[in-house]
Each structure stands twice: as C-alpha cells, then as structure tokens.
Design an enzyme around this catalytic site. Sequence first.
Site, short mmCIF file in Angstrom:
data_model
loop_
_atom_site.label_atom_id
_atom_site.label_comp_id
_atom_site.label_asym_id
_atom_site.label_seq_id
_atom_site.Cartn_x
_atom_site.Cartn_y
_atom_site.Cartn_z
N THR A 227 -11.41 91.86 -46.22
CA THR A 227 -12.07 93.17 -46.18
C THR A 227 -12.95 93.35 -47.42
O THR A 227 -12.57 92.95 -48.52
CB THR A 227 -11.05 94.32 -46.02
OG1 THR A 227 -11.75 95.57 -46.00
CG2 THR A 227 -9.98 94.34 -47.10
N ASP B 245 -9.96 95.00 -32.79
CA ASP B 245 -9.55 93.96 -31.84
C ASP B 245 -8.01 93.95 -31.77
O ASP B 245 -7.35 94.67 -32.49
CB ASP B 245 -10.12 92.59 -32.25
CG ASP B 245 -9.59 92.10 -33.59
OD1 ASP B 245 -8.36 92.12 -33.78
OD2 ASP B 245 -10.40 91.70 -34.46
N HIS C 208 -8.26 102.21 -37.76
CA HIS C 208 -9.57 102.54 -37.18
C HIS C 208 -9.55 102.52 -35.66
O HIS C 208 -10.59 102.42 -35.02
CB HIS C 208 -10.65 101.59 -37.72
CG HIS C 208 -10.97 101.83 -39.18
ND1 HIS C 208 -11.70 100.96 -39.96
CD2 HIS C 208 -10.66 102.88 -39.99
CE1 HIS C 208 -11.81 101.45 -41.18
NE2 HIS C 208 -11.19 102.61 -41.23
#
Length: 234
Positions: A174, A91, A106
């Site tokens: 995470t 995002d 990523h």
Amino acid sequence: MDKIVILTGAGISAESGLGTYRGPGGLWNDKRIAALATPEGFANDPETFAEFHNTRRLKHLEAQPNAAHEAIARLEAEYPGELILVTQNVDRLHERGGAQAVLHMHGVSDDMKCNVCGVKYPQPFEVPWDVAKRCDDCGGRLRPDTVWFGEMPYHMDEIQEHLATCDLFAAIGTSGNVYPAAGFVRIARHVGARTIEINLEASEVTSDFDDVIRGPASEVVPMWVDGILANVGL
Ligand code: OAD
C-alpha cells in the site's frame, strides 16, 4: 501471545494481474476513470460507470490469488496468537487464497447496495450488474458496495480497537496515499507496537515504520510469514 494487525493494499494483488491505483499503469492515472469513481461521477453517468465496474469485476473474477495471499491465510490458520487482516482491496483474493476473516475497509466489488436506503444486494462476479435494476425496498438506484473518495470506510471502530491493542502492525503493498489507512501505522506506533512495511518501494509514510522489507509481495510475504511462524516455535 502477540496480536498482529495486517493492512494490505493493491500491491498484494498486483502479481495476480490486478492493476494498482497509482504508479505505472495505475487505474487513477486515467483521469476520466478517477472522475467517474466518485458519487458525482456515478450520478452524472451511471451507465458508463456500470460498464467500467463490470469490466473491473470480470478482472477480479479471472485473477487468481498469489503466494502472498496464500501465505497470509497460512499465518491466519497457524499463528497461535490473534491475527487481524484488514484490506483496502475490493477484490476477494484474500478469501480465495484461504483467509477466513477479512475486514474490507473499502468494501467489496461483489456486493451492491441501494444508494438511498443502503440495503445490500449480492452481485456475484459472474453476473453483470444491470444499472437499470432498482432497490426492491425503496426503488433507489443500486451502486457498488465500495467506498468512494469522501466516504467513510467500513469497520473503522473495530479496526481502531485492534490497532490500539496490537503488538505488531504490518502494511503490505500500500502506497500510504489514502487516509485513514495511511495513518494506521502511527496509531500502532503510539501504543508501542512494532511496525513493518512490506512493499516494492518506499510508501509515502515509510519513515513511520520501524522495519522495512522491499520486494515483490509474492516473494517477500511468504518469507516474512515463515519467519513469524518459526519464531513462535511451530
Ligand atoms: P496504490 O496503487 O496507491 O499503491 C500500491 C502500492 O503497492 C505501491 O506502493 C506499490 O509500490 C506497491 N506494489 C506494487 N506492486 C507490488 C508488488 N508486486 N509487491 C509489493 N508491493 C507492490 O494502492 P493502495 O495503497 O492500495 O481506495 O491504494 C489505497 C486506496 O487508494 C485504494 O483502496 C483505493 C484507492 O483510491 C478506494 O478506492 C477508496
């Protein structure tokens, strides 16, 4: 002045209404979706993948940055030392929360790239990706510019260099399931950096950290940032 490396994951965007990957309601709990988000899944059924990806992109558009994204942007702006922000999130909530420099290891969900030659194509969230569209250069199929399982994350050389020279490493939201990100704490520890995990619950690698703060990111990250800025006398 100390150098700080921050790694963020899906937990920092959870309170913005974006689901995490694992745990209750996690995206990968749906095995059909998990199987789709791979090179093979995309190749076998690009249309279904595109539908899934466009739906997800709309959620990224609707979500608003929360107090944790904003606090990190404040730290970036006010911290007199070096701050490196690495995210696994695709995002754009760090940028929309005010962060200027974000290493998206990523990838991002508002870019596409050619599956064959790698040329990139911006794909604003507002504009649905048409899976029939092909690369202007080579005619290859376009795919999201996100990293799938088995693929090499982006910016790894740069991230490793920063980890090897940091004084403080913080992992926020995470789960420590996915490498290489889950191994960053060990690299930082190896060079003598202080390490801190900020997460709702213990991650898979929690024992590798010196310090731990438990709680929702929107509450605990602003407090942590206040503490750092107070310590540098601002
Ligand atoms: P996960 O879904 O694996 O983990 C999210 C973590 O955030 C969990 O440890 C939660 O406890 C924590 N969490 C949830 N809500 C929180 C909150 N409000 N405040 C603080 N912590 C909270 O997500 P990631 O670790 O980001 O990769 O996943 C890593 C990678 O796995 C993703 O980038 C993705 C996925 O496969 C790719 O797609 C390549």
